[in-house]
Write an enzyme that holds these catalytic residues in place. Structure first.
Site, PDB file in Angstrom:
ATOM      1  N   HIS A  63      18.079  88.279  42.164  1.00 35.30           N
ATOM      2  CA  HIS A  63      17.311  89.064  43.142  1.00 35.30           C
ATOM      3  C   HIS A  63      18.292  89.427  44.261  1.00 35.30           C
ATOM      4  O   HIS A  63      18.678  88.545  45.034  1.00 35.30           O
ATOM      5  CB  HIS A  63      16.178  88.233  43.726  1.00 35.30           C
ATOM      6  CG  HIS A  63      15.192  87.726  42.713  1.00 35.30           C
ATOM      7  ND1 HIS A  63      14.009  88.358  42.421  1.00 35.30           N
ATOM      8  CD2 HIS A  63      15.239  86.637  41.904  1.00 35.30           C
ATOM      9  CE1 HIS A  63      13.348  87.674  41.500  1.00 35.30           C
ATOM     10  NE2 HIS A  63      14.075  86.624  41.164  1.00 35.30           N
ATOM     11  N   PHE A  64      18.695  90.679  44.313  1.00 39.49           N
ATOM     12  CA  PHE A  64      19.646  91.098  45.364  1.00 39.49           C
ATOM     13  C   PHE A  64      18.954  91.824  46.514  1.00 39.49           C
ATOM     14  O   PHE A  64      19.603  92.346  47.419  1.00 39.49           O
ATOM     15  CB  PHE A  64      20.785  91.934  44.762  1.00 39.49           C
ATOM     16  CG  PHE A  64      21.826  91.096  44.022  1.00 39.49           C
ATOM     17  CD1 PHE A  64      21.846  89.712  44.094  1.00 39.49           C
ATOM     18  CD2 PHE A  64      22.806  91.723  43.249  1.00 39.49           C
ATOM     19  CE1 PHE A  64      22.819  88.950  43.423  1.00 39.49           C
ATOM     20  CE2 PHE A  64      23.784  90.977  42.576  1.00 39.49           C
ATOM     21  CZ  PHE A  64      23.786  89.589  42.662  1.00 39.49           C
ATOM     22  N   ARG A  65      17.603  91.893  46.464  1.00 39.84           N
ATOM     23  CA  ARG A  65      16.780  92.198  47.640  1.00 39.84           C
ATOM     24  C   ARG A  65      16.915  93.605  48.202  1.00 39.84           C
ATOM     25  O   ARG A  65      16.419  93.858  49.293  1.00 39.84           O
ATOM     26  CB  ARG A  65      17.089  91.208  48.782  1.00 39.84           C
ATOM     27  CG  ARG A  65      17.031  89.738  48.421  1.00 39.84           C
ATOM     28  CD  ARG A  65      15.660  89.343  47.971  1.00 39.84           C
ATOM     29  NE  ARG A  65      15.483  87.906  47.927  1.00 39.84           N
ATOM     30  CZ  ARG A  65      14.561  87.304  47.181  1.00 39.84           C
ATOM     31  NH1 ARG A  65      13.748  88.009  46.402  1.00 39.84           N
ATOM     32  NH2 ARG A  65      14.431  85.995  47.196  1.00 39.84           N
ATOM     33  N   ASN A  95      11.171  92.841  42.236  1.00 41.78           N
ATOM     34  CA  ASN A  95      10.291  92.524  43.375  1.00 41.78           C
ATOM     35  C   ASN A  95      10.966  92.782  44.718  1.00 41.78           C
ATOM     36  O   ASN A  95      11.021  91.932  45.593  1.00 41.78           O
ATOM     37  CB  ASN A  95       9.780  91.076  43.288  1.00 41.78           C
ATOM     38  CG  ASN A  95      10.893  90.037  43.235  1.00 41.78           C
ATOM     39  OD1 ASN A  95      12.020  90.333  42.829  1.00 41.78           O
ATOM     40  ND2 ASN A  95      10.599  88.822  43.644  1.00 41.78           N
ATOM     41  N   HIS A 179       7.856  85.924  34.094  1.00 43.81           N
ATOM     42  CA  HIS A 179       7.717  84.714  34.908  1.00 43.81           C
ATOM     43  C   HIS A 179       6.366  84.137  34.532  1.00 43.81           C
ATOM     44  O   HIS A 179       5.343  84.790  34.727  1.00 43.81           O
ATOM     45  CB  HIS A 179       7.756  85.092  36.394  1.00 43.81           C
ATOM     46  CG  HIS A 179       7.579  83.942  37.322  1.00 43.81           C
ATOM     47  ND1 HIS A 179       8.519  83.615  38.275  1.00 43.81           N
ATOM     48  CD2 HIS A 179       6.588  83.023  37.457  1.00 43.81           C
ATOM     49  CE1 HIS A 179       8.110  82.546  38.950  1.00 43.81           C
ATOM     50  NE2 HIS A 179       6.930  82.173  38.472  1.00 43.81           N
ATOM     51  N   HIS A 237      13.354  81.233  33.152  1.00 44.25           N
ATOM     52  CA  HIS A 237      13.441  79.950  33.867  1.00 44.25           C
ATOM     53  C   HIS A 237      12.468  78.861  33.400  1.00 44.25           C
ATOM     54  O   HIS A 237      11.570  78.455  34.113  1.00 44.25           O
ATOM     55  CB  HIS A 237      13.361  80.126  35.387  1.00 44.25           C
ATOM     56  CG  HIS A 237      12.338  81.113  35.912  1.00 44.25           C
ATOM     57  ND1 HIS A 237      11.069  81.190  35.440  1.00 44.25           N
ATOM     58  CD2 HIS A 237      12.425  82.048  36.892  1.00 44.25           C
ATOM     59  CE1 HIS A 237      10.416  82.120  36.107  1.00 44.25           C
ATOM     60  NE2 HIS A 237      11.216  82.657  36.983  1.00 44.25           N
ATOM     61  N   ASP A 310      18.681  83.085  38.519  1.00 47.56           N
ATOM     62  CA  ASP A 310      17.526  83.392  39.387  1.00 47.56           C
ATOM     63  C   ASP A 310      17.966  83.346  40.853  1.00 47.56           C
ATOM     64  O   ASP A 310      17.199  82.915  41.721  1.00 47.56           O
ATOM     65  CB  ASP A 310      16.354  82.439  39.116  1.00 47.56           C
ATOM     66  CG  ASP A 310      15.046  82.918  39.752  1.00 47.56           C
ATOM     67  OD1 ASP A 310      15.006  84.063  40.257  1.00 47.56           O
ATOM     68  OD2 ASP A 310      14.072  82.157  39.747  1.00 47.56           O
ATOM     69  N   HIS A 314      16.830  83.552  50.563  1.00 48.81           N
ATOM     70  CA  HIS A 314      15.957  83.715  51.734  1.00 48.81           C
ATOM     71  C   HIS A 314      16.768  83.188  52.912  1.00 48.81           C
ATOM     72  O   HIS A 314      17.701  82.394  52.716  1.00 48.81           O
ATOM     73  CB  HIS A 314      14.687  82.885  51.580  1.00 48.81           C
ATOM     74  CG  HIS A 314      13.843  83.270  50.398  1.00 48.81           C
ATOM     75  ND1 HIS A 314      13.054  84.392  50.373  1.00 48.81           N
ATOM     76  CD2 HIS A 314      13.683  82.686  49.182  1.00 48.81           C
ATOM     77  CE1 HIS A 314      12.427  84.477  49.208  1.00 48.81           C
ATOM     78  NE2 HIS A 314      12.808  83.463  48.460  1.00 48.81           N
TER      79      HIS A 314
END
Ligand code: DOR
Length: 445
Positions: A63-65, A95, A179, A237, A310, A314
């Site tokens: 997740h590189f946001r 996401n 997921h 995962h 994964d 944050h």
């Protein structure tokens, strides 16, 4: 085109470790000479005696946001951290904000990748409750896969309606990564803890709230549905021993249903919540040492097909909040390969197995041409590792924008010295060349 000879490295590839000279010419591997190579005209030389040369790792879950959550991470920082950790290709999750739920939004992410990723990239198409027609327009040759959250996690992107799931599993025309956690089970467990602890739920309760039962109910239902419809399902995962019975042992080839394990579920156990607190709060949760042992064994047996990260940063401020507010996830791409090689050193895996699960198998699973192996004519995505160079993870050495790591204070023996992406040196001796750009991954399918 530049030439480089990497001399006398211990090449770990295709189930073997052997001494060889490797010639890189432009973006490709030109020769792998086990018998050694004479002088190559015009080539730079790198003496690599005592060092390991591995194919660059391919991480199928990060997740590189970007866009929208770039206070946590962005493609430039995340890909730099990947390069520093020996990961030369990644597949990124939908996401973000906005979520990648249309072809237009998805292509926008590819433009962002082209603009700032220092390693090779692909982005998953997101599956929501109402976008199936858009999902089915996804091109399997230029996009790694479809991603659906069957249980809620960061970003409220859930599909749990039976009719919508039937349609998705029936129609999906390419790899569907999921997921799997059962929300109603989680909610029930959470309500019990709220009644008992109020707002102060101890982090040790996390694996009992996001329980093994919640994982099994969701993943077993998904596997049953995939069998009914012949879906190409990839369950992300895996965190429990019990779920492993859902997957077949043995090689990847021919499987329609595959499974991934992540480094945190192979490394940490619930005994670590006491010292690490919410820094190791993930969805699915890190569970018992017995679960961890079973997942490790499943990697060796082939019930787990690939190992990924994964990587889900944050900020520390976000992670410092009370249990219910604290988001799940943590940065991992920079330390995944050193951690797995450390487990190999401890005898949990062989080095060849680490390379199979992190480099070879992802390339085969996604049908990525010319990558994932050290072979003549293939792309020069390579990692040079010193297996005898102990180092300790410190905050100063981190590339992820979030600025912390669950591995801080951890001592590793294997150090990633250099990383090449398409023949270009992107990371050397603790520095990342931010001018390098990776390529968009292509898929032969
Ligand atoms: O721990 C997690 N964090 N698990 C997920 O599935 C999502 C991820 C995130 O995006 O933060």
């Amino acid at each position: 085109m530049e030439k480089l000879v990497i001399r006398d490295a211990l090449v770990v590839n295709d189930g073997r470790s052997f001494q060889a000279d490797v010639l890189v010419h432009g973006d490709r591997i030109e020769r792998v000479a086990e018998e050694g190579m004479g002088a190559a005209a015009g080539a730079k030389e790198l003496i690599a005696r005592g060092k390991l040369l591995l194919p660059g790792a391919i991480d199928d879950q990060v997740h590189f946001r970007e866009p929208g959550l770039t206070h946590k991470e962005d493609i430039a920082h995340g890909s730099a951290a990947a390069a520093a950790g020996g990961i030369t290709s990644y597949m990124e999750m939908p996401n973000t904000v906005p979520q990648a739920l249309t072809q237009e939004l998805l292509e926008e992410k590819y433009r962002m990748g082209a603009a700032s990723s220092v390693v090779n990239y692909s982005f998953f198409m997101g599956v929501g409750s109402h976008n199936l027609s858009e999902v089915l327009r996804t091109d399997p040759r230029t996009v790694c896969g479809l991603k659906a959250f069957l249980g809620s996690s960061t970003g409220d992107m859930v599909i749990n309606d039976d009719a919508a799931l039937d349609a998705l599993f029936r129609e999906a025309h390419m790899l569907l990564a999921i997921h799997a956690e059962h929300d109603p089970t989680i909610k029930q467990e959470l309500e019990k803890r709220v009644a008992r602890y109020g707002a102060d739920i101890p982090i040790e309760e996390h694996p009992l709230i996001r329980s093994a039962e919640a994982c099994y109910r969701s993943s077993s239902a998904a596997v049953a549905r995939a069998k009914a419809y012949g879906t190409r399902l990839h369950v992300l995962h895996i965190s429990t021993a019990r779920e492993l019975e859902l997957f077949e042992p043995g090689p990847l080839e021919g499987k329609r249903i595959t499974a991934e394990a992540c480094v945190h579920h192979l490394w940490f156990s619930d005994a670590d919540y006491r010292s690490k607190g919410t820094l190791i709060k993930w969805n699915p949760a890190v569970k018992t040492a017995a679960d961890r042992e079973a997942i490790r064994a499943a990697v060796n047996e082939g019930r787990i097909d690939v190992v990924a990260t994964d990587h889900a940063p944050h900020t520390l401020e976000e992670k410092a909040q009370a249990y219910q507010q604290c988001p799940s996830g943590g940065p991992l791409v920079q330390h995944a390969l050193p951690a797995m090689l450390e487990l190999a050193r401890e005898g949990v895996f062989t080095r060849e197995q680490v390379v199979e699960k992190m480099c070879h198998a992802p390339a085969r699973m996604f049908s990525i041409p010319d990558r994932g192996y050290i072979r003549e004519g293939w792309k020069a995505d390579l990692v040079l590792v010193d297996p005898e160079s102990p180092w300790t993870v410190t905050r100063e050495g981190l590339y992820s924008k979030c600025g912390w790591s669950p591995f801080e204070g951890q001592r590793f023996h294997n150090r990633v010295l250099r990383t090449w992406v398409n023949g270009r040196l992107v990371h050397a001796d603790g520095r990342v060349d931010r001018n390098v750009r990776g390529e968009r991954l292509r898929f032969d399918r």
